[in-house]
Design an enzyme around this catalytic site. Structure first.
Site, PDB file in Angstrom:
ATOM      1  N   ASP A 141      53.454  56.108  14.463  1.00 45.03           N
ATOM      2  CA  ASP A 141      53.038  57.234  14.647  1.00 45.03           C
ATOM      3  C   ASP A 141      53.231  57.747  15.827  1.00 45.03           C
ATOM      4  OD1 ASP A 141      51.436  59.684  13.294  1.00 45.03           O
ATOM      5  OD2 ASP A 141      50.281  59.267  15.385  1.00 45.03           O
ATOM      6  N   TRP A 151      43.280  59.332  12.038  1.00 39.08           N
ATOM      7  CA  TRP A 151      43.490  58.848  13.398  1.00 39.08           C
ATOM      8  C   TRP A 151      42.090  58.615  14.197  1.00 39.08           C
ATOM      9  CZ3 TRP A 151      41.155  61.872  17.255  1.00 39.08           C
ATOM     10  CH2 TRP A 151      40.683  63.268  17.265  1.00 39.08           C
ATOM     11  N   SER A 181      46.945  50.162  19.613  1.00 38.76           N
ATOM     12  CA  SER A 181      46.758  49.125  20.835  1.00 38.76           C
ATOM     13  C   SER A 181      47.887  48.941  21.469  1.00 38.76           C
ATOM     14  CB  SER A 181      46.253  47.784  20.093  1.00 38.76           C
ATOM     15  OG  SER A 181      45.872  46.928  20.944  1.00 38.76           O
ATOM     16  N   TRP A 205      49.469  56.959  20.757  1.00 32.15           N
ATOM     17  CA  TRP A 205      48.836  58.093  21.589  1.00 32.15           C
ATOM     18  C   TRP A 205      48.479  57.147  22.940  1.00 32.15           C
ATOM     19  CZ3 TRP A 205      43.570  60.585  22.057  1.00 32.15           C
ATOM     20  CH2 TRP A 205      43.522  61.577  23.233  1.00 32.15           C
ATOM     21  N   TYR A 252      52.949  63.136  23.104  1.00 29.76           N
ATOM     22  CA  TYR A 252      52.860  61.911  23.730  1.00 29.76           C
ATOM     23  C   TYR A 252      53.837  61.671  24.750  1.00 29.76           C
ATOM     24  CZ  TYR A 252      49.957  61.457  19.478  1.00 29.76           C
ATOM     25  OH  TYR A 252      48.955  61.382  18.285  1.00 29.76           O
ATOM     26  N   HIS A 306      51.148  69.549  14.613  1.00 30.38           N
ATOM     27  CA  HIS A 306      50.033  68.649  15.366  1.00 30.38           C
ATOM     28  C   HIS A 306      48.627  69.276  15.333  1.00 30.38           C
ATOM     29  CE1 HIS A 306      49.939  65.326  18.695  1.00 30.38           C
ATOM     30  NE2 HIS A 306      48.873  65.549  17.909  1.00 30.38           N
ATOM     31  N   GLN A 358      38.140  55.652  18.372  1.00 29.15           N
ATOM     32  CA  GLN A 358      38.875  55.788  19.635  1.00 29.15           C
ATOM     33  C   GLN A 358      38.225  54.704  20.631  1.00 29.15           C
ATOM     34  OE1 GLN A 358      39.136  60.221  20.440  1.00 29.15           O
ATOM     35  NE2 GLN A 358      41.189  59.792  20.058  1.00 29.15           N
ATOM     36  N   LYS A 410      55.622  64.720  15.507  1.00 34.35           N
ATOM     37  CA  LYS A 410      54.612  65.882  15.440  1.00 34.35           C
ATOM     38  C   LYS A 410      55.234  66.955  16.264  1.00 34.35           C
ATOM     39  CE  LYS A 410      50.855  62.964  14.838  1.00 34.35           C
ATOM     40  NZ  LYS A 410      50.854  61.861  16.032  1.00 34.35           N
ATOM     41  N   PRO A 433      41.208  55.578  14.186  1.00 38.08           N
ATOM     42  CA  PRO A 433      40.254  54.829  13.285  1.00 38.08           C
ATOM     43  C   PRO A 433      39.339  53.859  13.685  1.00 38.08           C
ATOM     44  CG  PRO A 433      42.493  53.938  13.429  1.00 38.08           C
ATOM     45  CD  PRO A 433      42.569  55.151  14.260  1.00 38.08           C
ATOM     46  N   SER A 460      48.473  68.420  10.777  1.00 41.27           N
ATOM     47  CA  SER A 460      47.503  67.382  11.440  1.00 41.27           C
ATOM     48  C   SER A 460      46.246  68.168  11.821  1.00 41.27           C
ATOM     49  CB  SER A 460      48.006  66.694  12.590  1.00 41.27           C
ATOM     50  OG  SER A 460      47.033  65.923  13.116  1.00 41.27           O
ATOM     51  N   ASN A 461      45.234  67.968  11.842  1.00 36.05           N
ATOM     52  CA  ASN A 461      44.003  68.546  12.200  1.00 36.05           C
ATOM     53  C   ASN A 461      43.818  69.900  11.454  1.00 36.05           C
ATOM     54  OD1 ASN A 461      43.057  66.449  14.253  1.00 36.05           O
ATOM     55  ND2 ASN A 461      45.052  67.079  15.170  1.00 36.05           N
ATOM     56  N   ASN A 494      44.984  42.976  14.311  1.00 33.87           N
ATOM     57  CA  ASN A 494      44.340  44.243  13.612  1.00 33.87           C
ATOM     58  C   ASN A 494      44.965  44.506  12.125  1.00 33.87           C
ATOM     59  OD1 ASN A 494      42.935  45.076  15.786  1.00 33.87           O
ATOM     60  ND2 ASN A 494      44.286  46.751  16.300  1.00 33.87           N
TER      61      ASN A 494
HETATM   62  N1  LIG Z   1      46.923  63.917  15.119  1.00 35.07           N
HETATM   63  C1  LIG Z   1      46.078  64.106  16.154  1.00 35.07           C
HETATM   64  O1  LIG Z   1      45.555  64.830  16.666  1.00 35.07           O
HETATM   65  C2  LIG Z   1      45.694  62.443  16.661  1.00 35.07           C
HETATM   66  C3  LIG Z   1      44.828  62.615  17.747  1.00 35.07           C
HETATM   67  C4  LIG Z   1      44.523  61.134  18.243  1.00 35.07           C
HETATM   68  C5  LIG Z   1      45.379  60.075  17.606  1.00 35.07           C
HETATM   69  N2  LIG Z   1      46.279  60.352  16.978  1.00 35.07           N
HETATM   70  C6  LIG Z   1      47.124  59.197  16.405  1.00 35.07           C
HETATM   71  O2  LIG Z   1      46.030  58.083  15.916  1.00 35.07           O
HETATM   72  C7  LIG Z   1      46.134  56.822  16.637  1.00 35.07           C
HETATM   73  C8  LIG Z   1      45.029  56.334  16.932  1.00 35.07           C
HETATM   74  O3  LIG Z   1      43.990  56.844  17.575  1.00 35.07           O
HETATM   75  P1  LIG Z   1      43.521  56.654  19.029  1.00 35.07           P
HETATM   76  O4  LIG Z   1      44.412  55.983  19.682  1.00 35.07           O
HETATM   77  O5  LIG Z   1      43.026  57.650  19.446  1.00 35.07           O
HETATM   78  O6  LIG Z   1      42.195  55.477  18.834  1.00 35.07           O
HETATM   79  P2  LIG Z   1      41.848  54.262  18.225  1.00 35.07           P
HETATM   80  O7  LIG Z   1      43.069  53.731  17.369  1.00 35.07           O
HETATM   81  O8  LIG Z   1      40.808  54.710  17.173  1.00 35.07           O
HETATM   82  O9  LIG Z   1      41.404  53.315  19.230  1.00 35.07           O
HETATM   83  C9  LIG Z   1      42.324  52.885  20.306  1.00 35.07           C
HETATM   84  C10 LIG Z   1      41.687  51.988  21.221  1.00 35.07           C
HETATM   85  O10 LIG Z   1      40.971  50.852  20.457  1.00 35.07           O
HETATM   86  C11 LIG Z   1      41.439  49.751  21.412  1.00 35.07           C
HETATM   87  N3  LIG Z   1      41.504  48.668  20.391  1.00 35.07           N
HETATM   88  C12 LIG Z   1      42.701  48.329  19.408  1.00 35.07           C
HETATM   89  N4  LIG Z   1      42.385  47.456  18.759  1.00 35.07           N
HETATM   90  C13 LIG Z   1      41.428  46.831  19.293  1.00 35.07           C
HETATM   91  C14 LIG Z   1      40.697  45.506  18.957  1.00 35.07           C
HETATM   92  N5  LIG Z   1      41.258  44.799  18.075  1.00 35.07           N
HETATM   93  N6  LIG Z   1      39.546  45.173  19.735  1.00 35.07           N
HETATM   94  C15 LIG Z   1      39.034  45.907  20.869  1.00 35.07           C
HETATM   95  N7  LIG Z   1      39.925  47.107  21.116  1.00 35.07           N
HETATM   96  C16 LIG Z   1      40.985  47.595  20.397  1.00 35.07           C
HETATM   97  C17 LIG Z   1      42.745  50.116  22.055  1.00 35.07           C
HETATM   98  O11 LIG Z   1      42.784  49.627  23.353  1.00 35.07           O
HETATM   99  P3  LIG Z   1      44.146  48.625  23.853  1.00 35.07           P
HETATM  100  O12 LIG Z   1      45.264  49.764  23.395  1.00 35.07           O
HETATM  101  O13 LIG Z   1      43.865  48.681  25.280  1.00 35.07           O
HETATM  102  O14 LIG Z   1      44.471  47.259  23.274  1.00 35.07           O
HETATM  103  C18 LIG Z   1      42.267  51.594  22.467  1.00 35.07           C
HETATM  104  O15 LIG Z   1      41.663  51.680  23.463  1.00 35.07           O
HETATM  105  C19 LIG Z   1      46.879  57.467  18.030  1.00 35.07           C
HETATM  106  O16 LIG Z   1      47.391  56.383  18.619  1.00 35.07           O
HETATM  107  C20 LIG Z   1      47.660  58.294  17.608  1.00 35.07           C
HETATM  108  O17 LIG Z   1      49.252  57.749  16.887  1.00 35.07           O
HETATM  109  C21 LIG Z   1      46.645  61.403  16.343  1.00 35.07           C
END
Ligand SMILES: NC(=O)c1ccc[n+]([C@@H]2O[C@H](COP(=O)([O-])OP(=O)(O)OC[C@H]3O[C@@H](n4cnc5c(N)ncnc54)[C@H](OP(=O)(O)O)[C@@H]3O)[C@@H](O)[C@H]2O)c1
Length: 281
Positions: A44, A194, A238, A20, A49, A107, A199, A74, A196, A146-147, A247
């Site tokens: 994913d 999601w 990321s 995302w 997206y 979704h 955000q 999704k 994890p 999802s959700n 990671n």
């Molecule tokens: N089903 C749903 O409704 C739903 C909703 C939200 C998300 N999702 C899925 O879940 C995935 C993950 O959730 P998310 O993207 O919202 O949030 P997330 O994975 O919790 O956080 C992503 C953020 O963390 C940063 N990051 C990653 N690794 C890092 C590290 N080692 N050190 C410092 N910062 C780090 C990333 O920055 P950079 O990218 O700039 O490195 C980005 O800003 C999504 O991409 C999507 O596939 C699903």
């Protein structure tokens, strides 16, 4: 990578790469390619997206045999009927450049336009029936949601022929949706986590930093270890190659019971669990 077994017997790598906000074009392409090179085997994405094409191109260019990969996409909120679901699936597959999908998810349970008179219930039943038929036709290896909160799952199960294999919800240290977690565990529905890293919010949290320091690991790595020890399937996102690789170094951590509790209960995250019945889309 180790696998969980879904309720239909299909194996799923225990951690997936989130996409995302990885922008369509170079960003999503390079990030997905970097992830596949680093060892991720589970990606994913989602129609909304708007990056399925770039993700699909990276999958193809990685040269990794298709059967070694697990790909999820999704179905978005604007899809309301059986026919639309079949068409949306075909369109996603075309953009991804795949001839079968590993996991297809509804979704969100409750599109804004379908809240009156619980119209979302009929919509979910219809699109689920389409997904079951795609599954039975061999085009998808597993289907899920999802959700979904327990009341959305209960409504779906009234007409479903298959129990969802997965429910992908927001789960992280400090974001623990106990009722949904309990319901899914009772029904053998795997929980995907999601957000994890909250955000991104976890990276500023001193309590998580203290646990990370204790294990000589990063915040990201202990957050993923927590998720895995809870039996969740985390989806870290990321677009930064060094983070994408580091990671993954979360599999050798064994958090003790006290630290699992500390992480579960951390406070101070502004973005908590969303209420799907009140989302503005
Ligand atoms: N089903 C749903 O409704 C739903 C909703 C939200 C998300 N999702 C899925 O879940 C995935 C993950 O959730 P998310 O993207 O919202 O949030 P997330 O994975 O919790 O956080 C992503 C953020 O963390 C940063 N990051 C990653 N690794 C890092 C590290 N080692 N050190 C410092 N910062 C780090 C990333 O920055 P950079 O990218 O700039 O490195 C980005 O800003 C999504 O991409 C999507 O596939 C699903």
């Amino acid at each position: 990578m180790k696998e969980y077994l879904l309720n239909n017997g299909v194996g799923i790598p225990v951690l997936g790469f989130g996409t995302w906000k990885a922008k369509d074009g170079e960003e999503a392409y390079q990030a997905t390619l970097a992830a596949l090179k680093a060892g991720y085997r589970h990606i994913d994405t989602a129609a909304i997206y708007k990056n399925e094409e770039s993700v699909g191109r990276a999958i193809k260019d990685s040269g990794i045999p298709r059967e070694e990969l697990f790909i999820t996409t999704k179905l978005w909120n604007d899809i309301h009927t059986y026919e639309e679901a079949q068409e949306a699936f075909a369109a996603s597959m075309k953009r991804l450049g795949l001839d079968y999908l590993d996991l297809y998810l509804i979704h969100w349970p409750n599109p804004k336009s379908l809240r009156e008179n619980d119209a979302w219930k009929k919509r979910n039943a219809e699109v689920w029936r389409a997904m079951e038929d795609l599954y039975n036709a061999g085009k998808i290896r597993a289907i899920g949601v999802s959700n979904f909160l327990p009341h959305h799952l209960e409504a779906l199960l009234e007409t479903a022929r298959m129990t969802p294999a997965v429910n992908q919800i927001r789960l992280a240290p400090g974001v623990y949706q106990a009722e949904a977690v309990d319901f899914c565990r009772e029904h053998d529905i795997l929980l995907e986590a999601w957000g994890p890293f909250g955000q991104g919010e976890l990276f500023q949290n001193p309590d998580v930093q203290a646990v990370a320091d204790k294990y000589g690991k990063t915040i990201a790595q202990v957050a993923l270890a927590w998720s895995l020890q809870e039996g969740f399937l985390p989806l870290p996102k990321s677009v930064t190659p060094s983070r994408i690789a580091s990671n993954l170094e979360c599999f050798d951590i064994e958090l003790d019971t006290a630290d699992l509790e500390v992480l579960k209960n951390i406070s101070g995250l502004a973005g908590g669990a969303p209420n799907p019945d009140a989302m503005d889309f």
